[in-house]
Write a protein that holds these residues in place. Structure first.
Motif, PDB file in Angstrom:
ATOM      1  N   UNK A  84       5.660 -37.242 -18.920  1.00 15.70           N
ATOM      2  CA  UNK A  84       4.661 -36.147 -18.539  1.00 15.70           C
ATOM      3  C   UNK A  84       4.965 -35.950 -16.770  1.00 15.70           C
ATOM      4  N   UNK A  85       5.411 -36.634 -15.813  1.00 13.12           N
ATOM      5  CA  UNK A  85       5.288 -36.948 -14.982  1.00 13.12           C
ATOM      6  C   UNK A  85       6.241 -35.623 -14.620  1.00 13.12           C
ATOM      7  N   UNK A  86       6.716 -35.359 -15.294  1.00  4.30           N
ATOM      8  CA  UNK A  86       7.648 -33.956 -14.309  1.00  4.30           C
ATOM      9  C   UNK A  86       7.025 -33.171 -14.838  1.00  4.30           C
ATOM     10  N   UNK A  87       6.512 -33.166 -15.907  1.00  5.70           N
ATOM     11  CA  UNK A  87       5.294 -31.445 -15.550  1.00  5.70           C
ATOM     12  C   UNK A  87       4.087 -31.010 -14.873  1.00  5.70           C
TER      13      UNK A  87
ATOM     14  N   UNK B 197       3.876 -30.299 -24.089  1.00  7.80           N
ATOM     15  CA  UNK B 197       4.654 -29.669 -23.220  1.00  7.80           C
ATOM     16  C   UNK B 197       4.595 -30.112 -22.028  1.00  7.80           C
ATOM     17  N   UNK B 198       5.499 -31.830 -21.993  1.00  6.24           N
ATOM     18  CA  UNK B 198       5.687 -32.361 -21.080  1.00  6.24           C
ATOM     19  C   UNK B 198       6.848 -32.511 -20.055  1.00  6.24           C
ATOM     20  N   UNK B 199       7.809 -31.425 -21.716  1.00  3.25           N
ATOM     21  CA  UNK B 199       9.080 -30.966 -20.928  1.00  3.25           C
ATOM     22  C   UNK B 199       9.471 -30.206 -19.915  1.00  3.25           C
ATOM     23  N   UNK B 200       8.388 -29.432 -20.350  1.00  2.00           N
ATOM     24  CA  UNK B 200       8.215 -27.682 -19.604  1.00  2.00           C
ATOM     25  C   UNK B 200       8.823 -27.156 -18.556  1.00  2.00           C
ATOM     26  N   UNK B 201       9.889 -26.837 -18.366  1.00  2.49           N
ATOM     27  CA  UNK B 201      10.732 -26.259 -17.524  1.00  2.49           C
ATOM     28  C   UNK B 201      10.264 -26.007 -16.428  1.00  2.49           C
TER      29      UNK B 201
ATOM     30  N   UNK C 173      -4.107 -36.977 -18.246  1.00  8.24           N
ATOM     31  CA  UNK C 173      -4.253 -37.601 -18.851  1.00  8.24           C
ATOM     32  C   UNK C 173      -3.403 -38.121 -20.308  1.00  8.24           C
ATOM     33  N   UNK C 174      -2.548 -37.429 -20.335  1.00  6.08           N
ATOM     34  CA  UNK C 174      -1.738 -38.469 -20.965  1.00  6.08           C
ATOM     35  C   UNK C 174      -1.195 -39.574 -20.394  1.00  6.08           C
ATOM     36  N   UNK C 175      -0.634 -39.194 -19.144  1.00  6.43           N
ATOM     37  CA  UNK C 175      -0.265 -40.920 -18.203  1.00  6.43           C
ATOM     38  C   UNK C 175      -1.408 -41.598 -18.249  1.00  6.43           C
ATOM     39  N   UNK C 176      -2.164 -41.261 -18.244  1.00  6.78           N
ATOM     40  CA  UNK C 176      -3.253 -42.579 -18.142  1.00  6.78           C
ATOM     41  C   UNK C 176      -3.941 -43.517 -19.540  1.00  6.78           C
ATOM     42  N   UNK C 177      -3.575 -42.556 -20.797  1.00  5.82           N
ATOM     43  CA  UNK C 177      -3.544 -42.903 -22.027  1.00  5.82           C
ATOM     44  C   UNK C 177      -2.690 -43.979 -22.639  1.00  5.82           C
ATOM     45  N   UNK C 178      -1.013 -43.865 -21.947  1.00  2.64           N
ATOM     46  CA  UNK C 178      -0.119 -44.511 -22.619  1.00  2.64           C
ATOM     47  C   UNK C 178       0.549 -45.879 -21.941  1.00  2.64           C
ATOM     48  N   UNK C 179       1.182 -45.877 -22.481  1.00  2.00           N
ATOM     49  CA  UNK C 179       1.928 -47.229 -21.893  1.00  2.00           C
ATOM     50  C   UNK C 179       3.268 -47.144 -21.366  1.00  2.00           C
TER      51      UNK C 179
ATOM     52  N   UNK D  47      18.819 -32.048 -18.050  1.00  2.00           N
ATOM     53  CA  UNK D  47      17.981 -31.144 -18.071  1.00  2.00           C
ATOM     54  C   UNK D  47      17.288 -30.655 -16.126  1.00  2.00           C
ATOM     55  N   UNK D  48      17.114 -31.449 -15.573  1.00  2.00           N
ATOM     56  CA  UNK D  48      17.131 -31.857 -14.015  1.00  2.00           C
ATOM     57  C   UNK D  48      15.528 -32.267 -13.842  1.00  2.00           C
ATOM     58  N   UNK D  49      14.560 -32.383 -12.798  1.00  2.00           N
ATOM     59  CA  UNK D  49      13.164 -32.765 -13.019  1.00  2.00           C
ATOM     60  C   UNK D  49      13.375 -32.389 -11.277  1.00  2.00           C
ATOM     61  N   UNK D  50      11.548 -31.683 -10.970  1.00  2.00           N
ATOM     62  CA  UNK D  50      11.430 -32.360  -9.734  1.00  2.00           C
ATOM     63  C   UNK D  50      10.186 -33.273  -9.290  1.00  2.00           C
ATOM     64  N   UNK D  51      10.317 -33.575  -7.705  1.00  2.00           N
ATOM     65  CA  UNK D  51       9.274 -34.575  -7.694  1.00  2.00           C
ATOM     66  C   UNK D  51       8.755 -34.334  -6.136  1.00  2.00           C
ATOM     67  N   UNK D  52       7.494 -34.515  -5.938  1.00  2.00           N
ATOM     68  CA  UNK D  52       7.184 -34.790  -4.316  1.00  2.00           C
ATOM     69  C   UNK D  52       7.103 -35.761  -3.681  1.00  2.00           C
ATOM     70  N   UNK D  53       7.013 -35.680  -2.209  1.00  2.00           N
ATOM     71  CA  UNK D  53       7.052 -37.009  -1.811  1.00  2.00           C
ATOM     72  C   UNK D  53       7.862 -36.598  -0.255  1.00  2.00           C
ATOM     73  N   UNK D  54       6.017 -37.434   0.812  1.00  2.00           N
ATOM     74  CA  UNK D  54       6.052 -37.810   1.936  1.00  2.00           C
ATOM     75  C   UNK D  54       7.279 -38.316   2.404  1.00  2.00           C
ATOM     76  N   UNK D  55       8.510 -38.543   2.149  1.00  2.00           N
ATOM     77  CA  UNK D  55       9.384 -38.879   3.170  1.00  2.00           C
ATOM     78  C   UNK D  55      10.760 -37.755   2.907  1.00  2.00           C
ATOM     79  N   UNK D  56      11.415 -38.290   3.668  1.00  2.00           N
ATOM     80  CA  UNK D  56      12.755 -36.977   3.274  1.00  2.00           C
ATOM     81  C   UNK D  56      13.964 -38.353   2.149  1.00  2.00           C
TER      82      UNK D  56
END
Length: 625
Positions: free
Chosen positions: A560-563, A458-462, A546-552, A593-602
């Motif tokens: 998965x990073x989006x979720x 369910x990594x693509x969940x909004x 966990x999913x990110x750590x197990x796949x290449x 669909x669009x995706x968010x992320x967090x950052x320390x820099x503008x």
């Protein structure tokens, strides 16, 4: 004798009573039931036990919550037999309904409308761009216009030129003047030759009246506007038609907005656009769309949208930044079903809502898969699956889905139904910190591998999956906040790995993040709301990491990073990490669909595309310390 008579009468009365009893009871001595056979004892109602923190838990025996370890409390029984409860309904008591903070909305029909925000720049009107040329060959003797940006007017002197051809033409004119009465056509031809070289009638008349050949002549501007570029220097030799200056008339300008391809179907010629100019604060402008580019840029994935604006005071200058808003309507969808985005759970392929069943006393919801239409900003249009007047859950939807999973019913991640594992790894500890024997195998509850039976990716969940109010910061202990900061630091390293297109580093960073998650002490959260929020957030973060750590495969890692980003963003907003955090958004990620992320820099550094489109996106929210 009299004594025997009394016995006979008594016996007769007894026999008569037995006969009458059988007659009035409709019975028969042969149908008499065996002793106790007619006695029916109703089965007692089974007492269920639940968790005050997690009301979706229902146990037949007292003990501890398998999720958080708190002691279970008796669940109040409710008589819902008269409500005709279907087997697929998720029934909730009033307490659970309130604790889950569930809110609902009535499904309505409306026009498909959407507020589209656009960014653009002011550009010169291409129909008012001119090249000022010399119609006479010769040498530049003087420049009346010396620099780029200078304003010129039609008929103004711009250069002085020496031209042998012009001298010869003047001599021909003087000869034609002498024979004007005899050969008027020759005079007219000589005069027209000068006019074709763009000399004005006033200049020609001055030549005729002087009677002398002028070795130099002034060239006049054919257009009004601003000099965009100067193409000659003093002393240059030019040919006929040589470009002297590029001139732009700015009395009308274009504002060229950029529209993402997902918004293009909403935009039409004639739509009004309200916009502001960054350099002119406090003033609102309005214009109509006159053109929508039929091509989408292969690099930026945007199309140009043109708005024409009158600019009589020349305040709108080329390359100024503009921010516009279109309140657009989708043609052909004037009466369509619309629902808030927060009502929809995404699984990548399916869109799921929970519809409230209209019972009088019982609160229950049913799982419903729907087909969505165009994105309407804060709403979705619905093509199939809902009817006007139905009621859907719009807040706490994820909690209803979690209850459905625990009950073995259809759910977002388990569309076929069936029991799922409810375990999480909290070390088998009760709320007092002591080990509890609650009958649950905690060895199988490691949060690093907490995939539930029947669960799909369910990594693509909004991001709007659970719209809890994030405006109110929850106060926590310094210890918890410090532990969350370590999780956030690991997340930033994971994000930077995706920015650098480095899947192997992302793999290692995800493991670091999991280690930081395992050190977060949930006992620090004594507040009910804080505890409840973190339980949901931590589960989703851990599963995604966990999913990110197990796949290449970096493409799958990014899904998965989006979720992960969506749920960590909730945690940062709720609890804070003692740093200013920028919540940034790329509308093209995840198949537009669009995706968010967090950052320390503008500054935008896109983790979903890396070097392919590093600067795609913008900052949506600044999360303060």
């Amino acid at each position: 004798m009299e004594k025997y008579k009394k016995y006979i009468i008594a016996a007769g009365i007894l026999i008569l009573g037995i006969i009458l009893g059988n007659v009035f009871s409709g019975g028969d001595s042969e149908t008499t039931h065996a002793e106790g056979e007619h006695d029916y004892v109703q089965d007692p109602v089974t007492q269920l036990w639940t968790c005050s923190m997690h009301p979706q838990i229902k146990m037949e025996k007292p003990g501890n919550c398998p999720i958080c370890g708190m002691e279970l409390i008796p669940m109040e029984s409710s008589d819902d037999s008269s409500e005709n409860i279907a087997a697929n309904e998720i029934v909730m008591n009033e307490e659970a309904y309130q604790l889950a903070n569930i809110q609902t909305t009535v499904v309505e029909k409306a026009s498909a409308e959407k507020e589209i925000r656009l960014l653009g720049r002011v550009k010169p009107d291409e129909r008012r761009l001119y090249s000022q040329v010399s119609h006479i060959p010769g040498r530049i003797e003087r420049l009346y216009v010396n620099f780029t940006g200078e304003k010129v007017y039609a008929g103004q002197k711009i250069v002085r030129i020496y031209s042998p051809e012009l001298i010869s033409a003047q001599k021909e004119l003087f000869e034609a003047i002498k024979s004007k009465d005899v050969y008027p056509q020759l005079y007219t031809a000589s005069r027209n030759k000068l006019k074709l070289w763009k000399l004005s009638d006033k200049q020609i008349e001055a030549i005729e009246s002087s009677g002398n050949v002028q070795e130099q002549i002034d060239i006049l501007s054919d257009h009004s506007g601003y000099v965009m570029s100067r193409n000659v220097e003093l002393g240059d030799y030019i040919k006929a038609g040589g470009n002297l200056f590029d001139i732009a008339n700015l009395s009308t300008v274009w504002v060229m907005f950029e529209a993402y391809e997902a918004d293009i179907p909403w935009i039409h010629v004639g739509d009004k656009v309200n916009f502001t100019i960054q350099a002119i604060p406090g003033k609102n402008f309005e214009g109509k769309i006159t053109y929508v580019d039929p091509f989408v840029s292969s690099k930026t994935r945007v199309a140009k949208v043109r708005v024409e604006v009158n600019n009589p005071s020349n305040k709108l200058l080329p390359e100024m930044y503009a921010s516009g808003i279109i309140r657009a309507k989708m043609k052909g969808m004037e009466n369509t079903i619309v629902i808030p985005k927060s009502a929809v759970l995404w699984t990548g392929k399916r869109a799921v809502v929970y519809v409230k069943v209209p019972h009088e006393k019982t609160i229950s919801f049913v799982y419903r898969e729907i087909t969505l239409g165009p994105d309407m900003g804060q709403f979705y249009s619905v093509k199939e699956g809902l009817e006007e007047g139905e009621i859907v859950a719009t807040n706490g939807v994820f909690r209803i889905d979690a209850s459905a999973q625990l009950l073995g019913q259809k759910s977002m991640m388990n569309p076929d139904g069936g029991k799922v594992n409810v375990g999480h790894n909290h070390g088998g500890m009760g709320m007092d910190g002591d080990a509890k024997d609650d009958g649950v195998d905690h060895s199988k509850m490691d949060m690093g591998d907490s995939k539930m039976e029947g669960e799909t990716d369910h990594s693509n969940m909004e991001m709007e999956t659970d719209h809890t109010d994030m405006d109110q910061r929850i106060t926590t202990t310094d210890a918890f906040k410090s532990q969350l900061e370590q999780v956030f630091k690991a997340y930033i390293k994971l994000k930077d790995a995706f920015v650098g297109d480095d899947g192997s580093t992302a793999n290692a960073s995800a493991k670091t993040l999991l280690n930081a998650m395992n050190k977060v002490d949930m006992k620090q959260l004594s507040d009910h709301n804080a505890h409840n929020h973190w339980m949901t957030i931590s589960k989703e973060i851990t599963e995604s990491a966990t999913s990110i750590s197990k796949i290449s495969d970096i493409k799958k890692q990014r899904s998965h990073f989006k979720h992960l980003s969506a749920h960590l963003s909730k945690g940062v907003k709720l609890f804070g990490v003692n740093q200013k955090v920028y919540e940034q958004f790329c509308p093209m990620a995840d198949s537009n669909k669009g995706a968010y992320w967090l950052s320390l820099n503008e500054q935008i550094k896109n983790p979903y595309y890396g070097s392919k489109m590093l600067t795609c996106g913008d900052t949506k929210t600044v999360i303060v310390k």
